[in-house]
Structure formats: structure tokens, C-alpha cells
Design an enzyme around this catalytic site. Structure first.
Site, short mmCIF file in Angstrom:
data_model
loop_
_atom_site.label_atom_id
_atom_site.label_comp_id
_atom_site.label_asym_id
_atom_site.label_seq_id
_atom_site.Cartn_x
_atom_site.Cartn_y
_atom_site.Cartn_z
N LYS A 1 0.99 -1.02 0.03
CA LYS A 1 0.11 -0.09 0.02
C LYS A 1 0.94 1.42 -0.23
O LYS A 1 1.70 1.49 0.96
CB LYS A 1 -0.98 0.14 0.99
CG LYS A 1 -1.77 1.23 1.19
CD LYS A 1 -2.42 1.51 2.62
CE LYS A 1 -3.66 0.45 2.84
NZ LYS A 1 -4.37 0.63 4.02
N ASP B 1 -12.74 -0.64 11.75
CA ASP B 1 -13.38 -0.80 10.41
C ASP B 1 -13.45 -2.12 9.74
O ASP B 1 -13.17 -2.51 8.67
CB ASP B 1 -12.15 0.15 9.56
CG ASP B 1 -12.96 0.83 8.27
OD1 ASP B 1 -14.39 0.92 8.26
OD2 ASP B 1 -12.30 1.25 7.48
#
Length: 628
Positions: free
Chosen positions: A43, A137
Site C-alpha cells: 500500500k 473498520d
């Protein structure tokens, strides 16, 4: 996945970048490969966000949080650099789709799949909470499905339990349909918040819908905080567990260990459904192909670099010799002539084919054939054969008088020929080239695109007289794929054309489940979508074909009215007692006896007697969504 772009890094830390997995608002996720050959997911945050000190600090916290978590059901951190201009984080690559994409494409899971999902999520929470973190999340997009169970990823907003400043009242971050009531109200969070998210995730996996669905985010948040969850369609063995997880009071929710124990009591084999196993295998094959192809390309670039270096040394030596001659001649004429010689620039080559599904649907196959082959195989002569959508054939004569006939076919993979295909050792646009025969006067060569949707590109070459057509077939297929990679020609379509439409989006998941039965799987190509369930199967195709009102007398279709539209029905049950019905609707006449058509084919695994009624039901759902 798709190939790396011109702005993507080729190396991050000790990892060579291989392909692009995806992109979001915060950054890109790249597929990388370490020096040991291990695949990693990297990422890298966007450059403009890296300039924001607050965002950089948040990313640094994500790296620290991810590094704390270990265990079989999370993705381990492999490498990172939070101080570079473009900070990045490399984790173990999980070769599998997200839970969100699986449910979107295949519908609700079987009981065995739910058991494996629940046990894996509970095990992941045990490790996350043991590290002193709350994920905050958990949602279907952050759950990847590996062959042996789920993996929890993305600790972007995870917080340490003791971090009071970052969990202060008033801070609401997360995904509304899967966050706990206390998170929706901005209250301090405990590990029980993640348990609530697990309950919402498992409900979605069991029913295909969120237990708190609403038409807008405020309504979803209200339902999370005050409404009872909709768990009526959750299988009974899982429902009680899910409802405990979705309790409004955090103290009433089970612990992750209690969840794991409850999952063990479900009487089912913990295994993914067949459609999930196929998706996992597809992801594994995709990533392995990109890794192998990138390694091959790296070797090629190294060879080219060595050649360029030798060429440079030769040119320098030649330049010195010419300089001496010029000096001796005492004139600038030779220098002027040298300066006018053509340089050594070469056009870009070996690009990858990255068309969207809509680009495939609107591709002008005949223009592609002629534009790609005329430069190499001479001028076209004779008629163009384009009576079948996605297919175009024509003949070419080169300056030597050699005549060749080419037929280009673009569409779904040929299930009859595919088992016979063998790698030829050649590559076109980074795709392995396949064939059946090594040498032949009529020779077929294939490539199959690696991104979704997977598309087969086949070029059949026939040479007049005796000779081997396979070299021309390979050369022609490279020319076709190069054109597709750079500037694919598009058809000129009428304003109300159905060709750009995605057939898979024209039916909602609820209707598909009702028509096909439980455990629906889906497959698709750019122009067709196919659904198969325990009871029935059916397909929806948007294409160009023969006008149904001009079918031959030997194969006459029956016109009937459905919702005010004329459709043409071929009832196999009435003719042959075969439980299948084909329905064709003429959307737009195009040329001669051709038209844009909607084709629906409906069949039953159980030999039901009403396939045409079901086909008409599919058409009734599709008709209002066609261009008016």
C-alpha cells in the site's frame, strides 16, 4: 489486476513491483515480490496526501498497529517505509477475493462457508485484541477469502485500547453499515465494537444484505443505533450467534473466544462454496502469472540494456573515427550529413491490454483486423465476413503475391478448444500465446486476457497453397494485441444502442436468487452473464445477431407479447420435453437482416415444466432498463 503504469514505482525497498491490485482515495495497492520470491501487497499512499502531516502520522500508526498483530487470520507486515516521500507498507499477499466482491458476484454463502468465515473472524479478533488494538473498520471489503479461511486486513483506523486521545467522544470513523452503535455515537470503543461488526458481516454473507440497510447513510446510522437487526433470513444454526453479536449493549455481546466456541457447534463442514474456491484459484493464478511475466520482462530488459551498452560503445568508437576524418577534411560537410542521419528511437512495444468491459462490448472488430494487419500483410481484398458478433474475417495479399485469409474472434473462452490449447512459447502484449497445432496451412493462435473480464482473442490464419500459416498467425496476433493496447477502434453506435450495457447489472440479486434457487454462482464475459443455482440456470446476452422476425421456416420462432413488447420464443419443452426456453427480443435493427438483440436462455436442473414463464419474468425485469 493490471500492469504497472508509467508513474508506478518499479522497486520499493527490497520488493520488485509486479502489478496494480487496485486504487482508492488514499493510495494504490501494488503486487510486489521480495528477493526470496514471496508475493506481497504494497500500500503506497498518494503523493499529495504524503504532504499532510496528520495523514502521514495516521499512516505511521497503521504501520505500527499492523506490526503488532500476528496470527493465521491476518496479513503479516513484511516491510515498510514511513519516512519516504511516498510512504508505503508491505504485507503478506493474500491470493483471494474480498468478501464484498464474492457476495456481490455469487450471492449468499452456504452454511459451511458461514462456519469457516465466523471461526476465522473470531480467531482474527483474538489476535487483534491480544495486541491491545480495536480494528474499528471491520467490513466485507477488509476481509479477504484465502483457500483455508478469511484474513482481516487494513488497520488504517485501528486504535490502541489505552489511547484515550484517539478514541475520544465525538470521533466517528468507520463504515456505517458495519460499525457498532457506540461507534456511530462517537463514544469510546472496546473490543466489543469489533464483535458487533462481525455480526453484521456474517449477516451480509448469509443473506446478501446488511442487517441495517437503508436508503441513505443517516438512515443506516439510525438503524444501527436504534432498530432491531434484520436477521430473519440468516440460517437458524447461525442466527442466535449473530443476534448476540448485534446486541446494542456492548456488555451483552460475546467475546471472540465465545464466538469461536459457538462456531464449532455449527453442524456443517467448514468449507468455502465452489464459487469461492474458484475465485481464490483465479486470484492465485492471476498473481502467479503477473509475477512470472514480470520476471521474464526483467530478464528481457537486462538483455536489452546490455545490447544498448555495447551499441553505445560502438557508436562512441565510430564517432571518434568520423571526428578524425572531419578534422582532416577541414570542412563541416561531413558533420552536417552525420547530423541528418536518423536516430535510434523506437516506438513503445510490448504494452499490456487493459480494456474495460464496456470497451470490449463496443470494440469494432473489423476495423481492428484491417488496421492491425494491412501494414504487415498487404492490402485487403474481397468481402468482409462479419455476420457473427465479435468475429471478422477477410483476405490480404502482400507485395510478393502471397494470399492469406484471417479470421479474428473476440469473446468468451472456447470451452471446447481450451482443453486442447498448448503454450507456444511466444508472448503477445505480456500474454502467453496458445495454439493446438505447431505447423499447419490453417493455424489458430490464442491469447486470453488476465484482467476481469477474461476475454479470448483468437486469430485463425489460412494460407493459399502449401505452407505453414502459424508464423503469420503469431505475427498477426501480436499486431492485433498491440493495437488493442494503444488505441482500440470503437464502433459507431446509434443513440439507443444496447451494446454498451453490462448485462450483469440489469437483474437485482434478489430476483436472481428467486429464479435460480439457493447457492447461486455467476460467470460472465463482456456481452453475457450466466447464473446457476441449485434449481435453475439462465443467461442474459446483449449482442448483434440475425433478426428474430426473419428466422428460417425450418426454425421458426413464435412471436408473443410480454409487457407490450414482441419477443420471439423457442420453447424446447413443448418441442422436445427438454426443460429449456430461449427468448429473443429485437431492440434495434442495424443492417440487412441483422439487429441488436436481447437473448435470454432459461433452463432447469430439475426438468421443471415452465422455463418459458421464467424467461419472460427475466425479460420483464430487463425491458424497463433498455434505452428508450
Amino acid at each position: 489486476m493490471k500492469g504497472l503504469g508509467s508513474n508506478d514505482p518499479r522497486q520499493l525497498g527490497r520488493n520488485r513491483m509486479v502489478a496494480v491490485i487496485g486504487q482508492g482515495g488514499m493510495g494504490r495497492v501494488l503486487l510486489g515480490q521480495s528477493q526470496t520470491g514471496r508475493l506481497v501487497a504494497v500500500k503506497q499512499i498518494h503523493r499529495h496526501l504524503a504532504k499532510d502531516p496528520e495523514f502521514r502520522a495516521r499512516f505511521h500508526r497503521e504501520v505500527l498497529a499492523s506490526s503488532k498483530v500476528t496470527g493465521a487470520y491476518t496479513a503479516a507486515v513484511v516491510d515498510s517505509d514511513t519516512e519516504s516521500d511516498n510512504p508505503w507498507l508491505a504485507t503478506e499477499y493474500i491470493p483471494g477475493p474480498s468478501l464484498k466482491s464474492v457476495i456481490d458476484e455469487t450471492g449468499p454463502m452456504s452454511l459451511g462457508g458461514l462456519k469457516l468465515l465466523l471461526a476465522g473472524l473470531a480467531s482474527a479478533l483474538i489476535e487483534i485484541h491480544r495486541a491491545g488494538l480495536v480494528h474499528r473498520d471491520l467490513k466485507p471489503a477488509n476481509v479477504l477469502l484465502a483457500a483455508d479461511g478469511p484474513r482481516v486486513i487494513d488497520f488504517g483506523i485501528a486504535r490502541a485500547l489505552e489511547d484515550e486521545q484517539l478514541t475520544a467522544t465525538g470521533s466517528v470513523i468507520g463504515s456505517p453499515a458495519f460499525m457498532s452503535p457506540e461507534q456511530a455515537q462517537g463514544q469510546p470503543l472496546t473490543p466489543a465494537a469489533d464483535v458487533f461488526s462481525v455480526g453484521a458481516i456474517v449477516t451480509l454473507a448469509a443473506t446478501g444484505e446488511s442487517p441495517f440497510s437503508g436508503t441513505a447513510t443517516p438512515q443506516v446510522l439510525y438503524n444501527v443505533m436504534y432498530s432491531a437487526p434484520d436477521t430473519a433470513r440468516v440460517p437458524a444454526p447461525v442466527r442466535a450467534i449473530v443476534e448476540r453479536c448485534l446486541a446494542k449493549d456492548p456488555l451483552q455481546r460475546p467475546t471472540p473466544q465465545e464466538l469461536l466456541d459457538a462456531a464449532a457447534t455449527i453442524e456443517a463442514e467448514p468449507a468455502w462454496p465452489g464459487a469461492v474456491r474458484e475465485a481464490v484459484e483465479e486470484h492465485r493464478n492471476d498473481s502467479n502469472w503477473w509475477a512470472a511475466t514480470t520476471a521474464k520482462h526483467a530478464r528481457y530488459e537486462a538483455q536489452m540494456l546490455a545490447l544498448k551498452q555495447r551499441r553505445t560503445r560502438s557508436l562512441r568508437a565510430a564517432a571518434v573515427a568520423i571526428g578524425v576524418l572531419i578534422l582532416l577534411d577541414g570542412t563541416a560537410f561531413g558533420a552536417r550529413e552525420w547530423a541528418q542521419q536518423p536516430g535510434h528511437a523506437t516506438p513503445a512495444s510490448d504494452l499490456s491490454v487493459q480494456l474495460t468491459a464496456q470497451q470490449w462490448r463496443t470494440l469494432d472488430v473489423c476495423a481492428l483486423l484491417e488496421d492491425s494487419l494491412s501494414r504487415q500483410f498487404g492490402s485487403r481484398f474481397g468481402e468482409i465476413s462479419d455476420a457473427i458478433a465479435g468475429t471478422c474475417g477477410s483476405s490480404f495479399t502482400d507485395p510478393s503475391g502471397t494470399q492469406r485469409t484471417f479470421e479474428l474472434v473476440i469473446g468468451s473462452t472456447d470451452t471446447q478448444s481450451e482443453p486442447l490449447l498448448r503454450p507456444t512459447g511466444s508472448v503477445a502484449a505480456w500474454m502467453p500465446m496458445y495454439g493446438v497445432l505447431k505447423e499447419a496451412a490453417s493455424c489458430d493462435r490464442w491469447v486470453i486476457t488476465q484482467n476481469h473480464p477474461s476475454v479470448s482473442i483468437k486469430l485463425r490464419t489460412r494460407i493459399s497453397g502449401k505452407g505453414d500459416a502459424c508464423p503469420a498467425s503469431e505475427q498477426g496476433l501480436r499486431a492485433v494485441t498491440n493495437r488493442l493496447a494503444v488505441n482500440p477502434p470503437r464502433m459507431t453506435l446509434p443513440e439507443k444502442s444496447i451494446r454498451p450495457l453490462d448485462p450483469c447489472t440489469l437483474l437485482d440479486r434478489k430476483l436472481v436468487s428467486e429464479l435460480a434457487g439457493p447457492a447461486v454462482t455467476r460467470s460472465d464475459d463482456p456481452t453475457s452473464c450466466y447464473w446457476s443455482g441449485d434449481s435453475n440456470y439462465f443467461s442474459l446476452t446483449l449482442t448483434e445477431g440475425t433478426r428474430p422476425d426473419q428466422s428460417s421456416s425450418a426454425y421458426k420462432l413464435e412471436p408473443v407479447q410480454v409487457d407490450g413488447a414482441t419477443v420471439y420464443v423457442d420453447d424446447m419443452f413443448a418441442k422436445f420435453q427438454s426443460s429449456r426456453c430461449d427468448l429473443t427480443y429485437m431492440a434495434n435493427p442495424t443492417r440487412k437482416d441483422m439487429a441488436e438483440v436481447v437473448r435470454i436462455s432459461f433452463g432447469s436442473w430439475t426438468n421443471a415444466s415452465n422455463p418459458c414463464d421464467r424467461a419472460k419474468q427475466v425479460f420483464s425485469a430487463v425491458l424497463p432498463q433498455l434505452p428508450k
